[in-house]
Design an enzyme around this catalytic site. Structure first.
Site, PDB file in Angstrom:
ATOM      1  N   ARG A   1       6.474  -7.380   4.153  1.00  0.00           N
ATOM      2  CA  ARG A   1       5.727  -8.461   4.798  1.00  0.00           C
ATOM      3  C   ARG A   1       5.962  -9.725   3.974  1.00  0.00           C
ATOM      4  O   ARG A   1       5.641  -9.765   2.779  1.00  0.00           O
ATOM      5  CB  ARG A   1       4.235  -8.122   4.875  1.00  0.00           C
ATOM      6  CG  ARG A   1       3.359  -9.178   5.564  1.00  0.00           C
ATOM      7  CD  ARG A   1       1.952  -8.618   5.760  1.00  0.00           C
ATOM      8  NE  ARG A   1       1.032  -9.552   6.385  1.00  0.00           N
ATOM      9  CZ  ARG A   1       0.112 -10.258   5.714  1.00  0.00           C
ATOM     10  NH1 ARG A   1      -0.009 -10.124   4.405  1.00  0.00           N
ATOM     11  NH2 ARG A   1      -0.695 -11.081   6.357  1.00  0.00           N
TER      12      ARG A   1
ATOM     13  N   ASN B   1      -2.147 -15.343   8.581  1.00  0.00           N
ATOM     14  CA  ASN B   1      -2.775 -14.530   7.551  1.00  0.00           C
ATOM     15  C   ASN B   1      -4.268 -14.846   7.440  1.00  0.00           C
ATOM     16  O   ASN B   1      -4.662 -16.018   7.366  1.00  0.00           O
ATOM     17  CB  ASN B   1      -2.100 -14.799   6.198  1.00  0.00           C
ATOM     18  CG  ASN B   1      -2.721 -13.998   5.073  1.00  0.00           C
ATOM     19  OD1 ASN B   1      -2.569 -12.779   5.011  1.00  0.00           O
ATOM     20  ND2 ASN B   1      -3.438 -14.669   4.182  1.00  0.00           N
ATOM     21  N   GLU B   2      -5.088 -13.796   7.447  1.00  0.00           N
ATOM     22  CA  GLU B   2      -6.544 -13.920   7.220  1.00  0.00           C
ATOM     23  C   GLU B   2      -7.081 -15.207   7.869  1.00  0.00           C
ATOM     24  O   GLU B   2      -7.615 -16.090   7.191  1.00  0.00           O
ATOM     25  CB  GLU B   2      -6.832 -13.886   5.718  1.00  0.00           C
ATOM     26  CG  GLU B   2      -6.342 -12.592   5.086  1.00  0.00           C
ATOM     27  CD  GLU B   2      -6.530 -12.514   3.575  1.00  0.00           C
ATOM     28  OE1 GLU B   2      -7.064 -13.477   2.981  1.00  0.00           O
ATOM     29  OE2 GLU B   2      -6.145 -11.480   2.981  1.00  0.00           O
TER      30      GLU B   2
ATOM     31  N   HIS C   1      -7.246  -5.959   6.120  1.00  0.00           N
ATOM     32  CA  HIS C   1      -6.933  -6.128   4.698  1.00  0.00           C
ATOM     33  C   HIS C   1      -8.065  -5.504   3.893  1.00  0.00           C
ATOM     34  O   HIS C   1      -9.233  -5.844   4.095  1.00  0.00           O
ATOM     35  CB  HIS C   1      -6.785  -7.606   4.346  1.00  0.00           C
ATOM     36  CG  HIS C   1      -5.579  -8.245   4.970  1.00  0.00           C
ATOM     37  ND1 HIS C   1      -5.203  -9.549   4.710  1.00  0.00           N
ATOM     38  CD2 HIS C   1      -4.652  -7.758   5.844  1.00  0.00           C
ATOM     39  CE1 HIS C   1      -4.107  -9.828   5.388  1.00  0.00           C
ATOM     40  NE2 HIS C   1      -3.755  -8.751   6.096  1.00  0.00           N
TER      41      HIS C   1
ATOM     42  N   TYR D   1      -9.817  -4.896   0.438  1.00  0.00           N
ATOM     43  CA  TYR D   1     -10.066  -5.230  -0.958  1.00  0.00           C
ATOM     44  C   TYR D   1     -11.469  -4.735  -1.319  1.00  0.00           C
ATOM     45  O   TYR D   1     -11.851  -3.640  -0.934  1.00  0.00           O
ATOM     46  CB  TYR D   1      -9.849  -6.724  -1.191  1.00  0.00           C
ATOM     47  CG  TYR D   1      -8.392  -7.135  -1.050  1.00  0.00           C
ATOM     48  CD1 TYR D   1      -7.466  -6.821  -2.046  1.00  0.00           C
ATOM     49  CD2 TYR D   1      -7.941  -7.804   0.082  1.00  0.00           C
ATOM     50  CE1 TYR D   1      -6.125  -7.168  -1.916  1.00  0.00           C
ATOM     51  CE2 TYR D   1      -6.599  -8.147   0.216  1.00  0.00           C
ATOM     52  CZ  TYR D   1      -5.695  -7.838  -0.786  1.00  0.00           C
ATOM     53  OH  TYR D   1      -4.375  -8.179  -0.651  1.00  0.00           O
TER      54      TYR D   1
ATOM     55  N   GLU E   1      -2.743  -5.426   4.129  1.00  0.00           N
ATOM     56  CA  GLU E   1      -2.830  -5.699   2.697  1.00  0.00           C
ATOM     57  C   GLU E   1      -3.884  -4.773   2.115  1.00  0.00           C
ATOM     58  O   GLU E   1      -4.849  -4.408   2.790  1.00  0.00           O
ATOM     59  CB  GLU E   1      -3.270  -7.140   2.398  1.00  0.00           C
ATOM     60  CG  GLU E   1      -2.264  -8.223   2.670  1.00  0.00           C
ATOM     61  CD  GLU E   1      -2.790  -9.599   2.229  1.00  0.00           C
ATOM     62  OE1 GLU E   1      -3.710  -9.636   1.366  1.00  0.00           O
ATOM     63  OE2 GLU E   1      -2.295 -10.606   2.734  1.00  0.00           O
TER      64      GLU E   1
ATOM     65  N   TRP F   1      -0.408  -5.217  -1.402  1.00  0.00           N
ATOM     66  CA  TRP F   1      -0.288  -6.571  -1.976  1.00  0.00           C
ATOM     67  C   TRP F   1      -0.240  -6.449  -3.496  1.00  0.00           C
ATOM     68  O   TRP F   1      -1.160  -5.917  -4.098  1.00  0.00           O
ATOM     69  CB  TRP F   1      -1.475  -7.436  -1.563  1.00  0.00           C
ATOM     70  CG  TRP F   1      -1.318  -8.839  -2.056  1.00  0.00           C
ATOM     71  CD1 TRP F   1      -1.626  -9.325  -3.299  1.00  0.00           C
ATOM     72  CD2 TRP F   1      -0.764  -9.939  -1.325  1.00  0.00           C
ATOM     73  NE1 TRP F   1      -1.292 -10.649  -3.393  1.00  0.00           N
ATOM     74  CE2 TRP F   1      -0.757 -11.051  -2.203  1.00  0.00           C
ATOM     75  CE3 TRP F   1      -0.250 -10.083  -0.040  1.00  0.00           C
ATOM     76  CZ2 TRP F   1      -0.277 -12.302  -1.811  1.00  0.00           C
ATOM     77  CZ3 TRP F   1       0.221 -11.328   0.340  1.00  0.00           C
ATOM     78  CH2 TRP F   1       0.197 -12.427  -0.541  1.00  0.00           C
TER      79      TRP F   1
END
Length: 453
Positions: free
Chosen positions: A78, A154-155, A221, A223, A250, A279
């Site tokens: 990516r 992205n985001e 994503h 996290y 991610e 990531w």
């Protein structure tokens, strides 16, 4: 009566054929595409993304990363792009990126990073602006549908008014289709990609229905919101139950107790056949999320080994896209940098069966009192089904936290045996394992002995 029965059966077969024709897309015309919850190639082969993110827009000179990422075993990369929030990546630059991906047999997910945190970050671009960027690149994107996916933004929404995500996303998808893009589209969640307020989860069907080509995959994503395994499984369970296509675009790792349960991410993705993209390869301000330091493959980090090694890691689970003529076994274009450390190779050790192997040892990184080492095992002239590597430390070093091998110590002697997934090696093929260790005073490289079965 028999004629009527034959006619009736023929009608049923014709109707069934029509249903099948409607239920399966015209593969040759669509490139990468979604069927149900999965991504397929143009020829109808299922494709599961296994790869990493590469911060190209900030490190445009680091083009050797594509070969190194492929050499590590990935099937997808990516790529971070910018349309102007940072130095813009031109059509020519993007064409070169696509060529690098194709040369290194990597499926390429192109993402516009300009939209990161829109609504909360005043510098962020809207999704509509991101679509305008893709339109400006259309001349180099059209015709590449077999090889690339377009991650529109992205985001794209921060934590301020994440509810705007649904309307903005549906409008962006429609604008992409209205401008002739047939590519697989990837859509990131709001809340900086983590969807902790469940806007994407609750509105996914609306977004998917906005695509006239029905060729959109959603991306989460993961996290710190996903620090607990139960949070990960609960979120993924919802998408599975609804039949929505999803990738983990991610994710980071649990470098402390408040961070993402990365091994659950890997295990659940493999269990469910979900794509995942860690990531990131290198270049982070906080190098804890670098897989290699300073874009140097000889400086592999703990994060690298957590993503690539193990039964759920990229090396064990990635399969090369068939559009490149294989399933991940071919060599990448370009050779990764060679180690600056001096490895120690022992002569191949023969067994009664005539099978043999050799092993090399190198110090991949070293700091006061600690070090990280990597051992590469190579089969001899015959295929092997297992291997054992032994060595004796001369300077009192000790081993801890090994991966991709079972490692035991008896005094200064260390024995490493293959894991369940990397013992079978074809003639001349290689695998590797690593570990963290401690040292004081001197950290010399030991001589190795490799035996095969």
């Amino acid at each position: 009566m028999r004629r009527l029965l034959v006619a009736f059966c023929a009608a049923l077969l014709a109707a069934a054929g029509a249903v099948l024709a409607l239920g399966n897309p015209a593969y040759a015309a669509t490139g990468l595409h979604v069927v149900g919850t999965d991504i397929y190639e143009a020829n109808g082969t299922k494709f599961v993304m296994r790869g990493v993110n590469h911060a190209h827009t900030w490190y445009t000179s680091q083009t050797s990363s594509f070969a190194n990422i492929k050499a590590a075993g990935a099937n997808t990369v990516r790529v971070v792009l910018s349309g102007g929030r940072w130095t813009a990546n031109s059509a020519g630059d993007v064409a070169d990126i696509i060529a690098l991906c194709k040369a290194n047999r990597l499926i390429c997910v192109l993402e516009d990073h300009d939209t990161t945190g829109y609504g909360e970050d005043s510098a962020a671009y809207s999704l509509d602006q991101a679509v305008n960027y893709w339109i400006s690149l259309k001349s180099v994107l059209v015709g590449q549908e077999d090889y690339i996916s377009i991650n529109i933004g992205n985001e794209p929404i921060g934590n301020t008014n994440p509810a705007q995500w649904t309307a903005a996303t549906t409008a962006a998808i429609k604008k992409m289709r209205d401008n002739g893009f047939q590519h697989l589209l990837m859509i990131d969640a709001p809340n900086w990609g983590q969807d902790w307020q469940n806007v994407m989860r609750d509105n996914a069907q609306t977004v998917l229905d906005a695509d006239s080509r029905h060729n959109t995959v959603l991306s989460i994503h993961m996290y710190s919101v996903y620090a607990q395994p139960s949070t990960i499984t609960s979120y993924l369970d919802t998408f599975k139950a609804k039949g929505w296509p999803l990738v983990i675009g991610e994710f980071g790792w649990q470098f402390d107790s408040g961070q993402v349960a990365d091994q659950t991410v890997l295990a659940e993705a493999v269990k469910r056949d979900l794509g995942y993209l860690g990531w990131s390869w290198s270049g982070n301000t906080d190098p804890i999320l670098d897989m290699v330091l300073n874009f140097d493959v000889n400086q592999k980090t703990t994060w690298y080994h957590r993503v690539f090694d193990g039964p759920n890691g990229i090396t064990a689970t990635a399969r090369q896209a068939t559009v490149f003529g294989g399933s991940g076994t071919s060599s990448p274009t370009g050779s990764p940098s060679q180690s600056s450390s001096s490895p120690s190779a022992s002569p191949s050790q023969s067994t009664p069966t005539g099978k043999s192997c050799s092993a090399t040892y190198r110090v991949a990184g070293q700091w006061q009192g600690g070090f990280q080492a990597e051992v590469k095992v190579t089969a001899g002239n015959s295929a092997i089904t297992g291997w054992t590597v032994t060595w004796t430390y001369a300077n009192g070093q000790t081993v801890a936290n090994a991966w991709s091998a079972t490692v035991t110590s008896s005094g200064s002697t260390v024995t490493a045996r293959n894991a369940g997934y990397n013992g079978n090696l074809a003639a001349g093929a290689s695998t590797s394992f690593g570990f963290l260790g401690s040292w004081t005073g001197t950290n010399s490289v030991p001589a190795l002995t490799c035996t095969a079965s």
